[in-house]
Design a protein around this motif. Structure first.
Motif, PDB file in Angstrom:
ATOM      1  N   VAL A 288       0.845  -1.169  -0.114  1.00 32.94           N
ATOM      2  CA  VAL A 288       0.071  -0.063   0.150  1.00 32.94           C
ATOM      3  C   VAL A 288       0.946   1.268   0.033  1.00 32.94           C
ATOM      4  O   VAL A 288       1.950   1.219   0.782  1.00 32.94           O
ATOM      5  N   VAL A 289       0.441   2.144  -0.871  1.00 34.12           N
ATOM      6  CA  VAL A 289       1.208   3.546  -0.937  1.00 34.12           C
ATOM      7  C   VAL A 289       0.267   4.614  -0.432  1.00 34.12           C
ATOM      8  O   VAL A 289      -1.143   4.693  -1.310  1.00 34.12           O
ATOM      9  N   TYR A 290       0.160   5.393   0.539  1.00 33.13           N
ATOM     10  CA  TYR A 290      -0.687   6.373   1.055  1.00 33.13           C
ATOM     11  C   TYR A 290      -0.092   7.764   0.844  1.00 33.13           C
ATOM     12  O   TYR A 290       1.000   8.066   1.320  1.00 33.13           O
ATOM     13  N   ASP A 291      -0.655   8.365  -0.282  1.00 33.17           N
ATOM     14  CA  ASP A 291       0.194   9.796  -0.670  1.00 33.17           C
ATOM     15  C   ASP A 291      -0.652  10.739  -0.050  1.00 33.17           C
ATOM     16  O   ASP A 291      -1.743  11.092  -0.501  1.00 33.17           O
ATOM     17  N   THR A 292      -0.082  11.870   0.788  1.00 32.45           N
ATOM     18  CA  THR A 292      -0.709  12.675   1.254  1.00 32.45           C
ATOM     19  C   THR A 292      -0.269  14.050   0.719  1.00 32.45           C
ATOM     20  O   THR A 292      -0.583  15.147   1.053  1.00 32.45           O
ATOM     21  N   VAL A 293       0.816  13.917  -0.246  1.00 29.46           N
ATOM     22  CA  VAL A 293       1.232  15.382  -0.788  1.00 29.46           C
ATOM     23  C   VAL A 293       1.137  15.376  -2.120  1.00 29.46           C
ATOM     24  O   VAL A 293       1.398  16.599  -2.829  1.00 29.46           O
ATOM     25  N   GLY A 294       0.535  14.704  -3.028  1.00 31.67           N
ATOM     26  CA  GLY A 294       0.270  14.805  -4.378  1.00 31.67           C
ATOM     27  C   GLY A 294       1.266  14.307  -5.046  1.00 31.67           C
ATOM     28  O   GLY A 294       1.657  15.143  -6.147  1.00 31.67           O
ATOM     29  N   GLN A 295       1.947  13.012  -4.888  1.00 33.75           N
ATOM     30  CA  GLN A 295       2.795  12.751  -5.849  1.00 33.75           C
ATOM     31  C   GLN A 295       2.540  11.259  -6.471  1.00 33.75           C
ATOM     32  O   GLN A 295       3.312  10.495  -6.522  1.00 33.75           O
ATOM     33  N   SER A 296       1.131  11.195  -6.882  1.00 35.96           N
ATOM     34  CA  SER A 296       0.715   9.862  -7.375  1.00 35.96           C
ATOM     35  C   SER A 296       1.576   9.366  -8.370  1.00 35.96           C
ATOM     36  O   SER A 296       1.760   8.251  -8.552  1.00 35.96           O
ATOM     37  N   GLU A 297       2.018  10.157  -9.390  1.00 35.01           N
ATOM     38  CA  GLU A 297       2.835   9.749 -10.467  1.00 35.01           C
ATOM     39  C   GLU A 297       4.105   8.889 -10.154  1.00 35.01           C
ATOM     40  O   GLU A 297       4.405   7.749 -10.572  1.00 35.01           O
ATOM     41  N   ARG A 298       4.495   9.421  -8.973  1.00 37.23           N
ATOM     42  CA  ARG A 298       5.655   8.646  -8.420  1.00 37.23           C
ATOM     43  C   ARG A 298       5.282   7.382  -7.638  1.00 37.23           C
ATOM     44  O   ARG A 298       5.918   6.469  -7.531  1.00 37.23           O
ATOM     45  N   ALA A 299       4.219   7.645  -6.925  1.00 34.35           N
ATOM     46  CA  ALA A 299       3.825   6.745  -6.085  1.00 34.35           C
ATOM     47  C   ALA A 299       3.515   5.264  -6.404  1.00 34.35           C
ATOM     48  O   ALA A 299       3.926   4.049  -6.024  1.00 34.35           O
ATOM     49  N   VAL A 300       2.998   5.408  -7.782  1.00 40.42           N
ATOM     50  CA  VAL A 300       2.662   4.159  -8.429  1.00 40.42           C
ATOM     51  C   VAL A 300       4.053   3.230  -8.751  1.00 40.42           C
ATOM     52  O   VAL A 300       3.885   2.182  -9.077  1.00 40.42           O
ATOM     53  N   SER A 301       4.925   4.013  -8.888  1.00 42.56           N
ATOM     54  CA  SER A 301       6.194   3.359  -9.152  1.00 42.56           C
ATOM     55  C   SER A 301       6.931   2.539  -7.888  1.00 42.56           C
ATOM     56  O   SER A 301       7.596   1.887  -7.815  1.00 42.56           O
ATOM     57  N   ALA A 302       6.229   2.962  -6.837  1.00 42.19           N
ATOM     58  CA  ALA A 302       6.807   2.290  -5.514  1.00 42.19           C
ATOM     59  C   ALA A 302       5.674   1.032  -4.858  1.00 42.19           C
ATOM     60  O   ALA A 302       6.134   0.521  -3.693  1.00 42.19           O
ATOM     61  N   VAL A 303       4.748   0.713  -5.702  1.00 39.97           N
ATOM     62  CA  VAL A 303       3.804  -0.286  -5.145  1.00 39.97           C
ATOM     63  C   VAL A 303       4.026  -1.429  -5.712  1.00 39.97           C
ATOM     64  O   VAL A 303       4.382  -1.521  -7.100  1.00 39.97           O
ATOM     65  N   LYS A 304       3.851  -2.771  -5.166  1.00 40.15           N
ATOM     66  CA  LYS A 304       4.075  -4.043  -5.502  1.00 40.15           C
ATOM     67  C   LYS A 304       2.879  -4.146  -6.709  1.00 40.15           C
ATOM     68  O   LYS A 304       1.971  -3.610  -6.679  1.00 40.15           O
ATOM     69  N   GLU A 305       3.121  -5.073  -7.439  1.00 40.14           N
ATOM     70  CA  GLU A 305       1.972  -5.578  -8.452  1.00 40.14           C
ATOM     71  C   GLU A 305       0.913  -6.065  -7.761  1.00 40.14           C
ATOM     72  O   GLU A 305       0.949  -6.727  -6.574  1.00 40.14           O
ATOM     73  N   GLY A 306      -0.266  -5.443  -8.132  1.00 41.19           N
ATOM     74  CA  GLY A 306      -1.525  -5.785  -7.342  1.00 41.19           C
ATOM     75  C   GLY A 306      -1.883  -5.193  -6.093  1.00 41.19           C
ATOM     76  O   GLY A 306      -2.720  -5.279  -5.446  1.00 41.19           O
ATOM     77  N   GLY A 307      -0.866  -4.192  -5.682  1.00 39.48           N
ATOM     78  CA  GLY A 307      -1.018  -3.236  -4.449  1.00 39.48           C
ATOM     79  C   GLY A 307      -1.853  -2.050  -4.895  1.00 39.48           C
ATOM     80  O   GLY A 307      -2.381  -2.007  -5.985  1.00 39.48           O
ATOM     81  N   ASN A 308      -2.101  -1.211  -3.923  1.00 41.07           N
ATOM     82  CA  ASN A 308      -2.882  -0.039  -3.734  1.00 41.07           C
ATOM     83  C   ASN A 308      -2.309   1.233  -3.759  1.00 41.07           C
ATOM     84  O   ASN A 308      -1.518   1.113  -2.597  1.00 41.07           O
ATOM     85  N   VAL A 309      -2.697   2.213  -4.297  1.00 34.97           N
ATOM     86  CA  VAL A 309      -2.129   3.612  -4.112  1.00 34.97           C
ATOM     87  C   VAL A 309      -3.255   4.422  -3.824  1.00 34.97           C
ATOM     88  O   VAL A 309      -4.346   4.462  -4.737  1.00 34.97           O
ATOM     89  N   VAL A 310      -3.529   5.166  -2.732  1.00 35.02           N
ATOM     90  CA  VAL A 310      -4.504   6.039  -2.493  1.00 35.02           C
ATOM     91  C   VAL A 310      -3.893   7.314  -2.133  1.00 35.02           C
ATOM     92  O   VAL A 310      -2.707   7.642  -1.728  1.00 35.02           O
ATOM     93  N   THR A 311      -4.585   8.492  -2.717  1.00 34.97           N
ATOM     94  CA  THR A 311      -3.916   9.842  -2.601  1.00 34.97           C
ATOM     95  C   THR A 311      -5.013  10.564  -2.133  1.00 34.97           C
ATOM     96  O   THR A 311      -6.120  10.606  -2.452  1.00 34.97           O
ATOM     97  N   ILE A 312      -4.651  11.863  -1.500  1.00 41.98           N
ATOM     98  CA  ILE A 312      -5.474  12.840  -1.047  1.00 41.98           C
ATOM     99  C   ILE A 312      -5.239  14.124  -1.524  1.00 41.98           C
ATOM    100  O   ILE A 312      -5.895  15.124  -1.009  1.00 41.98           O
ATOM    101  N   ALA A 313      -4.551  14.166  -2.664  1.00 40.39           N
ATOM    102  CA  ALA A 313      -3.790  15.644  -2.770  1.00 40.39           C
ATOM    103  C   ALA A 313      -3.345  15.490  -4.214  1.00 40.39           C
ATOM    104  O   ALA A 313      -3.041  14.460  -4.900  1.00 40.39           O
TER     105      ALA A 313
END
Length: 322
Positions: A229-254
């Motif tokens: 799981v990657v929880y993005d509180t700062v608005g970097q989802s473009e980079r966050a998706v590179s840090a998640v495992k295959e089949g994992g989840n990225v959630v963002t609030i910004a």
């Protein structure tokens, strides 16, 4: 009949108001004679003891979501901790004298209330409130609702569960500091990593992070380790998706959203606070308030200016009121 406290509730109260949108420091005015909000049957009237600020407060003032906002004049503020002084006809959950806390806007971005929490009194639906944990001060309690509910709901939506690894982007912020603690204490994460600037790495570790990443020195997405799981509180989802495992989840609030990241907007409810109260009372989860983050009521514009620097650690709280 609504039931009242013995204290007389004044007909006019002090509140911070902006009559037009703009930079809070320019448009906020301290108004001495605002009317006490009318109480609807499912609401309680709260004497505000402390109120917290969130980034949504200045974004709202700047007009970033004016098409779905209530029209000015607006008393800002989502978070409150205070004492119930009057109970609506259909309100059964609280009684006069109860110490409560909560986020007064059920839908964060759907016509939030014109009369918020930067006032001596505020009216709020009782389902959005919970009893204040006995061991927390009003300042500590006020710092929590929007941030802890956002942290909880995001972890839930991202499918956090025992044994999963989690990366928190912006671990020293109001939401991030609580995501770290909830991931560990409530969701049973096996490993929590978090990013911050150099001076805040120790704070991340004290909150329970197993790995504190200095974003000024390394790019989290280049680490060999990937996360469930990657929880993005700062608005970097473009980079966050590179840090998640295959089949994992990225959630963002910004910020903008890069699929497969998903963004969500909080729905406030007292039931999340009630669920988390035992963790707060046992001190497994602790509020994080910026060391310079408690401002008196008269200095609300300065509190907004500090919030807008983006350098706040944890939360900013206004107290005492007025």
């Amino acid at each position: 009949m609504a039931s009242d406290s013995n204290d007389t509730i004044p007909s006019k109260i002090k509140a911070w108001v902006y009559a037009e949108r703009g930079n809070p420091v320019d448009v906020l005015k301290l108004v001495p004679d605002v009317g006490v909000p009318e109480l609807k049957e499912d609401q309680v009237l709260v004497k505000v003891v402390a109120a917290a600020l969130n980034p949504i407060d200045f974004k709202r003032a700047l007009g970033l979501f004016k098409d779905i906002d209530s029209p000015p004049p607006i008393v800002p503020g989502y978070d409150v901790a205070g004492v119930v002084v009057k109970v609506g006809d259909q309100a059964k959950k609280f009684k006069v004298g109860d110490e409560v806390y909560g986020d007064i806007n059920e839908k964060a971005l759907d016509h939030p209330k014109q009369h918020g929490t930067l006032a001596e009194y505020t009216a709020v639906e009782e389902r959005l409130l919970a009893l204040k944990p006995k061991n927390l001060s009003f300042v500590e309690a006020a710092s929590l609702p929007l941030a802890i509910e956002t942290a909880y709901e995001g972890l839930e939506r991202a499918g956090s569960s025992p044994g999963k690894s989690i990366l928190v982007l912006g671990g020293a912020g109001g939401v991030g500091s609580l995501v770290i603690q909830l991931a560990k204490e409530v969701f049973g994460a096996s490993r929590v990593a978090a990013t911050s600037s150099t001076g805040k790495l120790d704070l991340l570790k004290s909150l329970g992070a197993d790995l504190a990443i200095d974003y000024t020195k390394e790019n989290f997405e280049e680490l060999p380790e990937k996360f469930d799981v990657v929880y993005d509180t700062v608005g970097q989802s473009e980079r966050a998706v590179s840090a998640v495992k295959e089949g994992g989840n990225v959630v963002t609030i910004a910020g903008a959203v890069t699929p497969p990241a998903v963004q969500f907007i909080l729905t406030s409810t007292g039931s999340i606070l009630e669920k988390l109260n035992p963790f707060l009372e046992s001190q497994k989860i602790k509020p994080a308030i910026d060391p310079k983050g408690t401002f008196p009521f008269s200095q609300a514009p300065e509190a907004f200016s500090y919030l807008q620097t983006g350098r706040v650690t944890g939360k900013i709280v206004i107290h005492p009121i007025p």
